[in-house]
Structures are given as structure tokens and as C-alpha cells.
Write a protein that holds these residues in place. Structure first.
Motif, PDB file in Angstrom:
ATOM      1  N   ASN A 180       0.831  -1.211   0.000  1.00 12.49           N
ATOM      2  CA  ASN A 180       0.000   0.000   0.000  1.00 12.49           C
ATOM      3  C   ASN A 180       0.866   1.262   0.000  1.00 12.49           C
ATOM      4  N   GLU A 252      -6.493  -4.164  -2.566  1.00 12.12           N
ATOM      5  CA  GLU A 252      -7.766  -4.000  -3.287  1.00 12.12           C
ATOM      6  C   GLU A 252      -8.841  -3.351  -2.412  1.00 12.12           C
ATOM      7  N   GLN A 255      -8.003   0.516  -2.232  1.00  8.52           N
ATOM      8  CA  GLN A 255      -8.357   1.236  -3.465  1.00  8.52           C
ATOM      9  C   GLN A 255      -9.837   1.650  -3.523  1.00  8.52           C
TER      10      GLN A 255
END
Ligand code: SF4
Length: 355
Positions: A180, A252, A255
Motif C-alpha cells: 500500500n 484491493e 483502493q
């Protein structure tokens, strides 16, 4: 530790245990400093001198006026960090020496040394960076080899510094925080690779030479549990809700969330919301529940129920037992060499940014 006695104390009604803990606190006065991580159960946070994240707590204890005895209600690496930062006259105790952090324990010193030796074949300088959530051994390993430590709040600044020192970063022990941070920093996903200590030569030997970031394959079992489906579910039934997650969750989820940040960031984010707001939080359940009871005028919910079992091993009974036996219980001791190089790594971090 007398486990029979601990069981007896754990069976006390909560209010009685709280009264006895307070009586011990009064007995020791300024000589005692009780620290509670934000993931501790609510009653323990109410009885602590300081509540916060691990690094902030260690700093508070070291600058506490008094605090001969520091009792750290959290997991083992946190108590070690407090021992590294403590003044010479302070001693640190941990209510449950068995309560380790599963993620920190995914990077043992032997495995990391072996991996580092393999990586030494690569061209250019590799800079080791470890997350604060790691054992003192790993912090010292990084300090001794020109590396540093980062927290979830200052990880981006640490990356910037590390890329001034060398060609690539070897990031320990949390794959997700590393990925990240690398993505936020603008690294091409193709240049982020994983080192799996259980596979021969880390599992992707052909990719390490060109990689900018090599991530240790470790994860926080609490934060890895969150899924894209959890987020979709909230979006469907609470379209106005804000979703905030910790950077230890998989990329994921980051995001598609509305905000991402450290435990302290989450706390401050919630403090800025307004009555009536709906906030879903992807982090440890005790923090979510404590925030929900602090702000009853807004809807504060978990993204998914995820409990840190080792944090939960610290009970009121164990805290009481520790306070009743402060003078005789085993202290948290970090060997001098480990302490020295951990401080080197920590001081490098502090010179980068005020955290
Ligand atoms: S929440 Fe995750 S990182 Fe924090 S102590 Fe528990 S297992 Fe370790």
C-alpha cells in the motif's frame, strides 16, 4: 506467573477487579505508569494513564514524570519497544508474556538473515525497512544494516529516505502495508515483488534484481480478513456511509475505501465527523467499539468483525495480577546490543519526521 491465581482474579466481577486495580494504582502513585493500546478492551483503556498506538505509548512512558514501573497492556513487541525507549531507572512489565503479535512473529531473525544473505547477490544497495510491528531483533537487524523503522503514519516519508540511500527496499514484515505504501508512493506494481521465506530463493528469484520493493510475506490476521465484498455490502445498504480502513488491509480494499490511515488517523478522522454521520471502519473490533461508545450520536460500525486474539489475552485479571506482583514479576528485557541497534534504527526514523 501463578496461573491458578490469575484464573481466580479473571473470575472477579469487572467492577470489583476495576476497584482493586485502582487501589493498586493509588498505592504506587507516580511510580506506576499503565499503558493501553487502542485495541485493548474498553475497561482496560479506562484504567490506563495513556491510551494510544504502540510507538506513541512508549514515548509517553519514557517522558512520564515518575513511572518506575511501566505496565504495557498490548502485545509483546510493544512492551519491547517501551523497554528500548525507557529511561535506565524504568522497568517494563507485560501482563501476558505469551501474548505475541502473529505478524511480528512471521519474521524470525534466522529467516530474515538467510533471506538477506541471498539478496546480497543483487546489484546496488538494498535498504532494510521494518514496520514498528516487528520484534526488537528485527528492528536491530535493520538498524545495524543502514536501515530504519516506519510506522503506518510515516511509511511514505520512510520510502522517500530509503530510495535516497539505495536502489531498492526490503520491507518487513507486513506485505500489505509495504504494498500500500509503495503504490501510494507511485511505484509501478510490476516493480513490487514478494519474498516468501518458505519458498526456495524467496519464490521469485528472476524478479528481485529489477524490483524496487521486495515485500516480506507476512500479514496481520486481523486486517487481512477484510474483503471487497465487505465494502460492497456496506455501499449497497448504507450508500451515504464513509468507509475508512487501516493500511494493513489488502491493496484491493484500500483502493475502494474512502480513507486509509493508521490507528491514530482513524481516531482523528472519526473525531472530525458530524452527528448523524455513518462511518464503517476496517480495523480491530475493540477500537471500533470504543469509538462507537465515545460518539453515540453517529453510526460507527465495523466493516467486518475482526478481533486480535493476542491483544485480547490481556484481561483485567492479568492486569490486576501484574500490579499485585510488580516488584517480583519478570521484567521485559531487551539485550544491550539489540537495544543499541534498535535505537539506531529508531533515531534514523525520528530524524526523518516528527511522529
Ligand atoms: S492487530 Fe495485527 S498487527 Fe496488531 S497486534 Fe494483532 S496481529 Fe499484530
Amino acid at each position: 506467573m501463578d496461573l491458578g491465581r490469575i484464573r481466580t482474579l479473571e473470575a472477579l466481577p469487572e467492577e470489583e477487579a476495576a476497584g482493586r486495580i485502582q487501589a493498586e494504582r493509588d498505592r504506587f502513585g507516580k511510580n506506576l505508569c499503565v499503558l493501553a493500546h487502542l485495541y485493548q478492551r474498553k475497561k482496560i483503556t479506562e484504567l490506563a494513564d495513556f491510551v494510544g498506538d504502540s510507538y506513541g505509548l512508549s514515548k509517553s512512558a519514557a517522558s512520564f514524570d515518575g513511572g518506575k514501573y511501566i505496565v504495557f497492556c498490548g502485545v509483546r513487541f510493544m512492551a519491547e519497544s517501551a523497554a528500548i525507549l525507557a529511561r535506565p531507572e524504568q522497568v517494563v512489565l507485560h501482563p501476558d508474556p505469551e501474548a505475541g503479535c502473529p505478524m511480528a512473529d512471521m519474521a524470525s531473525l534466522d529467516e530474515v538473515r538467510r533471506s538477506w544473505n541471498s539478496l546480497s547477490r543483487l546489484s546496488g544497495t538494498t535498504v532494510p525497512v521494518t514496520y514498528m510491528n516487528s520484534t526488537a531483533d528485527i528492528k536491530a537487524f535493520c538498524g545495524e544494516r543502514g536501515g530504519t523503522i516506519c510506522t503506518s503514519s510515516n511509511a511514505s516519508k520512510t520510502f522517500e529516505w530509503a530510495f535516497q540511500q539505495g536502489k531498492r527496499i526490503f520491507f518487513l514484515p507486513d506485505e500489505h502495508l509495504g504494498r500500500n505504501t509503495a503504490l501510494k508512493y507511485g511505484i509501478d506494481p510490476e516493480e513490487i515483488v514478494v519474498w516468501d521465506p518458505e519458498k526456495t530463493d524467496g519464490g521469485e528469484p528472476e524478479s528481485y534484481e529489477e524490483a524496487k520493493v521486495i515485500l516480506w510475506r507476512g500479514y496481520c490476521p486481523v486486517h487481512q480478513k477484510f474483503t471487497v465484498r465487505d465494502v460492497e455490502h456496506v455501499r449497497r445498504f448504507y450508500p451515504k456511509a464513509q468507509i475508512i480502513v487501516h493500511p494493513e488491509v489488502p491493496a484491493e480494499i484500500v483502493q475502494i475505501a474512502d480513507a486509509v490511515g493508521s490507528t491514530d488517523y482513524i481516531r482523528k478522522y472519526v473525531a472530525k465527523t458530524k452527528p448523524g454521520d455513518q462511518i464503517f471502519i476496517g480495523t480491530e473490533i475493540n477500537l471500533v467499539q470504543n469509538l462507537a461508545s465515545q460518539y453515540p450520536d453517529r453510526l460507527i460500525q465495523k466493516l467486518h468483525r475482526s478481533l486480535c486474539l493476542t491483544m485480547y489475552q490481556i484481561t483485567m485479571g492479568r492486569l490486576l495480577y501484574t500490579l499485585e506482583n510488580l516488584e517480583t514479576l519478570e521484567r521485559v528485557v531487551v539485550p544491550e546490543e539489540v537495544r543499541h541497534f534498535s535505537r539506531v534504527a529508531l533515531d534514523r526514523m525520528l530524524s526523518l519526521t516528527a511522529v
